[in-house]
Structures are given as structure tokens and as C-alpha cells.
Design a protein around this motif. Sequence first.
Motif, PDB file in Angstrom:
ATOM      1  N   ALA A   1     127.306 111.392  76.011  1.00  0.00           N
ATOM      2  CA  ALA A   1     128.385 112.212  76.580  1.00  0.00           C
ATOM      3  C   ALA A   1     128.007 113.692  76.573  1.00  0.00           C
ATOM      4  CB  ALA A   1     129.683 111.984  75.812  1.00  0.00           C
ATOM      5  N   GLU A   2     127.372 114.146  75.489  1.00  0.00           N
ATOM      6  CA  GLU A   2     126.930 115.543  75.421  1.00  0.00           C
ATOM      7  C   GLU A   2     125.825 115.810  76.437  1.00  0.00           C
ATOM      8  OE1 GLU A   2     127.861 116.390  70.725  1.00  0.00           O
ATOM      9  OE2 GLU A   2     126.042 115.306  71.277  1.00  0.00           O
ATOM     10  N   THR A   3     124.985 114.827  76.655  1.00  0.00           N
ATOM     11  CA  THR A   3     123.941 114.967  77.675  1.00  0.00           C
ATOM     12  C   THR A   3     124.568 115.127  79.052  1.00  0.00           C
ATOM     13  OG1 THR A   3     122.436 113.650  76.326  1.00  0.00           O
ATOM     14  CG2 THR A   3     121.878 113.887  78.660  1.00  0.00           C
ATOM     15  N   MET A   4     125.601 114.365  79.321  1.00  0.00           N
ATOM     16  CA  MET A   4     126.290 114.495  80.613  1.00  0.00           C
ATOM     17  C   MET A   4     126.976 115.857  80.731  1.00  0.00           C
ATOM     18  SD  MET A   4     125.256 111.876  82.050  1.00  0.00           S
ATOM     19  CE  MET A   4     126.068 112.177  83.598  1.00  0.00           C
ATOM     20  N   ASP A   5     127.488 116.368  79.619  1.00  0.00           N
ATOM     21  CA  ASP A   5     128.048 117.726  79.637  1.00  0.00           C
ATOM     22  C   ASP A   5     126.951 118.748  79.946  1.00  0.00           C
ATOM     23  OD1 ASP A   5     130.590 116.791  79.023  1.00  0.00           O
ATOM     24  OD2 ASP A   5     130.388 117.199  76.873  1.00  0.00           O
ATOM     25  N   ALA A   6     125.763 118.520  79.408  1.00  0.00           N
ATOM     26  CA  ALA A   6     124.629 119.418  79.676  1.00  0.00           C
ATOM     27  C   ALA A   6     124.248 119.384  81.154  1.00  0.00           C
ATOM     28  CB  ALA A   6     123.442 119.042  78.801  1.00  0.00           C
ATOM     29  N   VAL A   7     124.362 118.215  81.783  1.00  0.00           N
ATOM     30  CA  VAL A   7     124.107 118.112  83.230  1.00  0.00           C
ATOM     31  C   VAL A   7     125.070 119.023  83.985  1.00  0.00           C
ATOM     32  CG1 VAL A   7     124.253 116.573  85.235  1.00  0.00           C
ATOM     33  CG2 VAL A   7     123.129 115.790  83.147  1.00  0.00           C
ATOM     34  N   LYS A   8     126.331 119.004  83.582  1.00  0.00           N
ATOM     35  CA  LYS A   8     127.332 119.859  84.232  1.00  0.00           C
ATOM     36  C   LYS A   8     126.994 121.340  84.045  1.00  0.00           C
ATOM     37  CE  LYS A   8     130.963 116.447  83.647  1.00  0.00           C
ATOM     38  NZ  LYS A   8     132.165 116.075  82.880  1.00  0.00           N
ATOM     39  N   VAL A   9     126.519 121.685  82.845  1.00  0.00           N
ATOM     40  CA  VAL A   9     126.114 123.068  82.578  1.00  0.00           C
ATOM     41  C   VAL A   9     124.981 123.473  83.515  1.00  0.00           C
ATOM     42  CG1 VAL A   9     124.968 124.566  80.883  1.00  0.00           C
ATOM     43  CG2 VAL A   9     126.900 123.128  80.190  1.00  0.00           C
ATOM     44  N   ILE A  10     123.972 122.619  83.617  1.00  0.00           N
ATOM     45  CA  ILE A  10     122.818 122.930  84.473  1.00  0.00           C
ATOM     46  C   ILE A  10     123.236 123.034  85.934  1.00  0.00           C
ATOM     47  CG2 ILE A  10     120.622 122.019  85.340  1.00  0.00           C
ATOM     48  CD1 ILE A  10     120.180 121.040  82.403  1.00  0.00           C
ATOM     49  N   ASN A  11     124.128 122.159  86.362  1.00  0.00           N
ATOM     50  CA  ASN A  11     124.626 122.242  87.736  1.00  0.00           C
ATOM     51  C   ASN A  11     125.352 123.560  87.982  1.00  0.00           C
ATOM     52  OD1 ASN A  11     123.562 119.769  88.465  1.00  0.00           O
ATOM     53  ND2 ASN A  11     125.448 118.654  88.046  1.00  0.00           N
ATOM     54  N   ALA A  12     125.997 124.089  86.944  1.00  0.00           N
ATOM     55  CA  ALA A  12     126.750 125.347  87.086  1.00  0.00           C
ATOM     56  C   ALA A  12     125.854 126.576  86.995  1.00  0.00           C
ATOM     57  CB  ALA A  12     127.847 125.418  86.020  1.00  0.00           C
ATOM     58  N   VAL A  13     124.895 126.571  86.051  1.00  0.00           N
ATOM     59  CA  VAL A  13     124.114 127.798  85.821  1.00  0.00           C
ATOM     60  C   VAL A  13     122.683 127.724  86.325  1.00  0.00           C
ATOM     61  CG1 VAL A  13     125.540 128.440  83.845  1.00  0.00           C
ATOM     62  CG2 VAL A  13     123.379 127.256  83.458  1.00  0.00           C
ATOM     63  N   GLY A  14     122.145 126.528  86.523  1.00  0.00           N
ATOM     64  CA  GLY A  14     120.775 126.380  87.005  1.00  0.00           C
ATOM     65  C   GLY A  14     119.745 126.688  85.944  1.00  0.00           C
ATOM     66  N   TYR A  15     118.471 126.724  86.360  1.00  0.00           N
ATOM     67  CA  TYR A  15     117.349 126.960  85.463  1.00  0.00           C
ATOM     68  C   TYR A  15     116.755 128.364  85.591  1.00  0.00           C
ATOM     69  CZ  TYR A  15     116.969 121.991  84.271  1.00  0.00           C
ATOM     70  OH  TYR A  15     117.214 120.726  83.802  1.00  0.00           O
ATOM     71  N   SER A  16     117.145 129.121  86.595  1.00  0.00           N
ATOM     72  CA  SER A  16     116.448 130.376  86.866  1.00  0.00           C
ATOM     73  C   SER A  16     116.674 131.446  85.797  1.00  0.00           C
ATOM     74  CB  SER A  16     116.820 130.919  88.247  1.00  0.00           C
ATOM     75  OG  SER A  16     118.201 131.167  88.316  1.00  0.00           O
ATOM     76  N   ASN A  17     117.857 131.520  85.226  1.00  0.00           N
ATOM     77  CA  ASN A  17     118.152 132.499  84.175  1.00  0.00           C
ATOM     78  C   ASN A  17     118.106 131.769  82.837  1.00  0.00           C
ATOM     79  OD1 ASN A  17     119.374 134.210  82.266  1.00  0.00           O
ATOM     80  ND2 ASN A  17     120.677 135.159  83.830  1.00  0.00           N
ATOM     81  N   LYS A  18     116.956 131.837  82.175  1.00  0.00           N
ATOM     82  CA  LYS A  18     116.757 131.066  80.934  1.00  0.00           C
ATOM     83  C   LYS A  18     117.713 131.493  79.827  1.00  0.00           C
ATOM     84  CE  LYS A  18     113.297 128.564  82.353  1.00  0.00           C
ATOM     85  NZ  LYS A  18     113.589 127.389  83.094  1.00  0.00           N
ATOM     86  N   GLU A  19     118.034 132.774  79.736  1.00  0.00           N
ATOM     87  CA  GLU A  19     118.944 133.223  78.673  1.00  0.00           C
ATOM     88  C   GLU A  19     120.350 132.687  78.900  1.00  0.00           C
ATOM     89  OE1 GLU A  19     119.823 134.559  75.080  1.00  0.00           O
ATOM     90  OE2 GLU A  19     117.810 134.572  75.929  1.00  0.00           O
ATOM     91  N   LEU A  20     120.815 132.696  80.135  1.00  0.00           N
ATOM     92  CA  LEU A  20     122.131 132.127  80.452  1.00  0.00           C
ATOM     93  C   LEU A  20     122.139 130.633  80.165  1.00  0.00           C
ATOM     94  CD1 LEU A  20     124.993 132.333  81.598  1.00  0.00           C
ATOM     95  CD2 LEU A  20     123.992 132.059  83.898  1.00  0.00           C
TER      96      LEU A  20
END
Length: 82
Positions: free
Chosen positions: A22-41
Motif C-alpha cells: 500500500a505504501e508502494t502504491m502511495d509512492a507511485v502517486k507521489v511520483i506521478n505528482a512530482v516526477g523524477y526531475s527535481n530530486k530534492e522535491l
Amino acid sequence: MDRVLTDFVKALRNANIQVSPAETMDAVKVINAVGYSNKELLKQSLSITLPKTLEEKNEFYQCFDKFFIIDKFILNKSDTNK
């Protein structure tokens, strides 16, 4: 699910940070929202989602920094092989 996230979750688990499906799926949502380009964010956003204790959060930060340095190196190396 994307390979980078899957590998990162494996790295966290290897560092004794328990990450549920479930936490992994939450992390997917985070990545979909913020992406990978800004590593600090990305780091700050995932640190809200994945580690549960202060000890896990400290380990998470170390793991994130190591993982994404290696990931960046691998991605840059593959770009030069083209």
C-alpha cells in the motif's frame, strides 16, 4: 509500476525499512505528482510517504542519496554508449 521505484523500494527493504504494498502504491502517486526531475522535491515527498519512524527516515535519506547517485550514473553511462 516503474522500474526505478521498484528498485528503490527493494533498496529500502534491504536497508531494513519496511515498505508495504500500500505504501508502494502511495509512492507511485507521489511520483506521478512530482516526477523524477527535481530530486530534492522527490526525496522530501517520498520521505513523508515511506519511512515511519525517525530512525527509518534517517536511513531513508541515506538510501535515497546513494540510490539516486547510482541511478544517475547508470543513466548517464547508458547515454554515452549510444
